[in-house]
Write a protein that holds these residues in place. Structure first.
Motif, PDB file in Angstrom:
ATOM      1  N   UNK A 135       0.838  -1.205   0.000  1.00 35.90           N
ATOM      2  CA  UNK A 135       0.000   0.000   0.000  1.00 35.90           C
ATOM      3  C   UNK A 135       0.872   1.253   0.000  1.00 35.90           C
ATOM      4  N   UNK A 136       1.961   1.229   0.755  1.00 31.18           N
ATOM      5  CA  UNK A 136       2.875   2.376   0.766  1.00 31.18           C
ATOM      6  C   UNK A 136       3.496   2.576  -0.620  1.00 31.18           C
ATOM      7  N   UNK A 137       3.988   1.489  -1.216  1.00 28.90           N
ATOM      8  CA  UNK A 137       4.680   1.596  -2.509  1.00 28.90           C
ATOM      9  C   UNK A 137       3.737   2.119  -3.592  1.00 28.90           C
ATOM     10  N   UNK A 138       2.453   1.756  -3.475  1.00 26.07           N
ATOM     11  CA  UNK A 138       1.461   2.197  -4.469  1.00 26.07           C
ATOM     12  C   UNK A 138       1.305   3.713  -4.488  1.00 26.07           C
ATOM     13  N   UNK A 139       1.726   4.385  -3.430  1.00 23.91           N
ATOM     14  CA  UNK A 139       1.582   5.846  -3.377  1.00 23.91           C
ATOM     15  C   UNK A 139       2.835   6.564  -3.902  1.00 23.91           C
ATOM     16  N   UNK A 140       3.868   5.832  -4.287  1.00 20.71           N
ATOM     17  CA  UNK A 140       5.146   6.451  -4.650  1.00 20.71           C
ATOM     18  C   UNK A 140       5.219   6.815  -6.134  1.00 20.71           C
ATOM     19  N   UNK A 141       5.590   8.077  -6.414  1.00 21.66           N
ATOM     20  CA  UNK A 141       5.601   8.526  -7.813  1.00 21.66           C
ATOM     21  C   UNK A 141       6.769   7.948  -8.599  1.00 21.66           C
ATOM     22  N   UNK A 142       7.793   7.438  -7.930  1.00 20.52           N
ATOM     23  CA  UNK A 142       8.938   6.851  -8.650  1.00 20.52           C
ATOM     24  C   UNK A 142       8.682   5.407  -9.061  1.00 20.52           C
ATOM     25  N   UNK A 143       7.500   4.892  -8.708  1.00 18.60           N
ATOM     26  CA  UNK A 143       7.186   3.492  -8.997  1.00 18.60           C
ATOM     27  C   UNK A 143       6.104   3.384 -10.064  1.00 18.60           C
ATOM     28  N   UNK A 144       6.381   2.525 -11.075  1.00 16.54           N
ATOM     29  CA  UNK A 144       5.440   2.352 -12.190  1.00 16.54           C
ATOM     30  C   UNK A 144       4.308   1.400 -11.839  1.00 16.54           C
ATOM     31  N   UNK A 145       4.674   0.323 -11.091  1.00 13.93           N
ATOM     32  CA  UNK A 145       3.689  -0.724 -10.866  1.00 13.93           C
ATOM     33  C   UNK A 145       4.059  -1.520  -9.617  1.00 13.93           C
ATOM     34  N   UNK A 146       3.041  -1.908  -8.843  1.00 14.80           N
ATOM     35  CA  UNK A 146       3.284  -2.735  -7.661  1.00 14.80           C
ATOM     36  C   UNK A 146       2.558  -4.060  -7.840  1.00 14.80           C
ATOM     37  N   UNK A 198       6.482  -7.160  -5.177  1.00 14.52           N
ATOM     38  CA  UNK A 198       7.416  -6.761  -6.227  1.00 14.52           C
ATOM     39  C   UNK A 198       6.961  -5.432  -6.802  1.00 14.52           C
ATOM     40  N   UNK A 199       7.898  -4.678  -7.340  1.00 20.44           N
ATOM     41  CA  UNK A 199       7.513  -3.404  -7.943  1.00 20.44           C
ATOM     42  C   UNK A 199       8.505  -3.005  -9.019  1.00 20.44           C
ATOM     43  N   UNK A 200       8.000  -2.203  -9.978  1.00 21.24           N
ATOM     44  CA  UNK A 200       8.844  -1.729 -11.080  1.00 21.24           C
ATOM     45  C   UNK A 200       9.092  -0.243 -10.865  1.00 21.24           C
ATOM     46  N   UNK A 201      10.364   0.125 -10.767  1.00 23.46           N
ATOM     47  CA  UNK A 201      10.698   1.548 -10.636  1.00 23.46           C
ATOM     48  C   UNK A 201      10.865   2.151 -12.027  1.00 23.46           C
ATOM     49  N   UNK A 202      10.594   3.436 -12.118  1.00 21.78           N
ATOM     50  CA  UNK A 202      10.856   4.151 -13.373  1.00 21.78           C
ATOM     51  C   UNK A 202      12.364   4.276 -13.515  1.00 21.78           C
ATOM     52  N   UNK A 241      13.414  -2.916 -14.511  1.00 21.69           N
ATOM     53  CA  UNK A 241      13.191  -2.054 -13.350  1.00 21.69           C
ATOM     54  C   UNK A 241      12.531  -2.782 -12.178  1.00 21.69           C
ATOM     55  N   UNK A 242      12.374  -4.108 -12.317  1.00 23.89           N
ATOM     56  CA  UNK A 242      11.642  -4.868 -11.297  1.00 23.89           C
ATOM     57  C   UNK A 242      12.508  -5.193 -10.076  1.00 23.89           C
ATOM     58  N   UNK A 243      11.926  -4.984  -8.901  1.00 22.50           N
ATOM     59  CA  UNK A 243      12.584  -5.322  -7.625  1.00 22.50           C
ATOM     60  C   UNK A 243      11.637  -6.240  -6.852  1.00 22.50           C
ATOM     61  N   UNK A 244      12.188  -7.296  -6.243  1.00 19.30           N
ATOM     62  CA  UNK A 244      11.354  -8.154  -5.394  1.00 19.30           C
ATOM     63  C   UNK A 244      11.769  -7.993  -3.939  1.00 19.30           C
ATOM     64  N   UNK A 245      10.765  -7.777  -3.100  1.00 24.19           N
ATOM     65  CA  UNK A 245      11.031  -7.712  -1.661  1.00 24.19           C
ATOM     66  C   UNK A 245      10.267  -8.857  -0.995  1.00 24.19           C
TER      67      UNK A 245
END
Ligand SMILES: *Cc1c(COP(=O)(O)O)cnc(C)c1O
Length: 394
Positions: free
Chosen positions: A274-285, A311-315, A368-372
């Motif tokens: 939910x936090x990552x979904x609010x981040x403008x540097x992230x394309x997709x969660x 997981x999320x994709x950063x710009x 740009x994908x990162x897995x946590x």
């Protein structure tokens, strides 16, 4: 007294331990390679199979059996065979149930090393694999051949957390005389029980959530007595990728807290997603528990919670992804998952680095994908650590 119909949480703590004459409370570790017979006749009876019992620790060991019985109970299966690793569990299914000329149908979104086994090693023994789009049942249907024997998948998938409809795929498998094998690593039986949805075999990497604290490598296969107790057991006892009693003991103790940990991992991961979904540097969660997840409804039906993977994709592609990873100070840069310590990975250059570019594109592993794999540290500390890099990207 507890019994086979006891609650999951009770079985996770009580099943499998047969107390010895020493009346120990904790489960003992039997560090012995072989077992002693009363006399020559008993040795002969054990070897011929006329008398059940321990012979040699490549075949059976009481500590390993305790783990097997407990995991079988939690998955709702008749039989479990523990293995040296998750990969040897998968290999034992291939060796035990396939032969030259057979065909395997696999989701394209499976663990990287599983793909290597299917693509590189099985063809040497005359077994071919077709990879299909996991979430599309028609993709599975149209790829089934007369010689297809096994449908193999992982749900939720790694790292994009796609969900397959286990019941629909079990029906499809059975209509075509095939077995459905589910790698239940990400959910564990605490969140999902594929056998109850029609799957025939469960594969585990005990290395992940079953241990839960990143201490051992191990695996297991669960299913009915014929497939697992006879076929898979036969392969393991003959070829030797047996789980060591020490590792079995660690995984056995891990099962005792599995249910609690999976709840906590799920709660933390949802907060992070939910936090990552609010981040403008992230394309997709990507997280199963987000209502925007394409199979959210199916997940709610099939799983009792959403699990610990986000997981999320950063710009900004690979460079930006590496920057986020390198700016963390607490998160562990390591490929393992299912640990109480949060881990962070760049799939395109690590776990999925050996896949062809074509296969990576098919599975959507972007640069740009990162897995946590969200651990159990205080959630605000995890968010703070990821923010160091994310705030730098804008
Ligand atoms: C880690 C993993 C495996 C392989 O297990 P090992 O214990 O590393 O051999 C298989 N499937 C999934 C989903 C995994 O995460």
């Amino acid at each position: 007294m507890f019994n086979e119909s006891s609650h999951f949480d009770t079985q996770a703590i009580r099943t499998g331990h047969r107390r010895t004459a020493e009346h120990e409370h904790g489960e003992p570790i039997f560090t012995t390679s072989s077992f002693v017979f009363d006399n020559a006749a008993q040795a002969a009876a054990r070897f011929s199979g006329d008398e059940p019992g321990n012979i040699y620790a490549r075949f059976t060991n009481p500590t390993t059996q305790a783990f097997e019985q407990r995991l079988a109970a939690l998955e709702g299966g008749e039989s479990c065979v523990a293995t040296a690793s998750g990969m040897s569990a998968i290999m034992s299914i291939c060796v035990g149930l396939l032969k030259a000329g057979d065909h395997l149908l696999s989701s394209s979104s499976v663990f990287g090393t599983t793909t290597v086994l299917f693509e590189k090693y099985l063809p040497r023994f005359g077994i071919e694999t077709t990879f299909v789009q996991m979430t599309d049942i028609n993709s599975w249907k149209s790829a089934i051949q007369p010689n297809t024997k096994i449908l193999f998948l992982e749900t939720p998938s790694n790292p994009l957390t796609e969900i397959a409809d286990i019941r629909a795929l079990a029906n499809l498998a059975h209509e075509n005389g095939c077995l459905l094998v589910v790698d239940n690593c990400f959910c564990t039986p605490a969140l999902q029980r594929p056998l109850s949805l029609g799957a025939d075999l469960i594969v585990h990497s005990a290395t992940k959530y079953l241990d839960g604290q990143g201490r051992i490598v191990g695996g297991a296969v669960v299913g009915n007595q014929q497939l697992v107790g006879e076929e898979i057991f036969g392969v393991i006892r003959t070829t030797g990728p047996t789980m060591s009693p020490f590792n079995a003991w660690v995984a056995l103790k891990g099962l005792e807290t599995l249910s609690l940990r999976m709840k906590a991992h799920s709660e933390q991961a949802l907060k992070l997603a939910q936090f990552l979904s609010t981040q403008s540097s992230i394309k997709k969660v990507f997280h199963v528990g987000l209502e925007s997840h394409p199979q959210y409804e199916l997940a709610c039906k099939q799983q009792s919670d959403f699990g610990g993977i986000v997981s999320f994709v950063v710009k900004g592609g690979r460079e930006a992804a590496w920057k986020v990873i390198d700016n963390t100070q607490m998160l562990s840069i390591t490929a393992n998952l299912g640990d109480v310590k949060t881990t962070i990975t760049h799939p395109a250059t690590t776990t999925h680095g050996r896949l062809s570019e074509e296969h990576r594109n098919l599975t959507g592993i972007e640069d740009g994908l990162i897995r946590v794999a969200v651990g159990l540290e205080y959630i605000e500390d995890i968010i703070l650590d990821l923010s160091r890099g994310l705030d730098n990207l804008i």
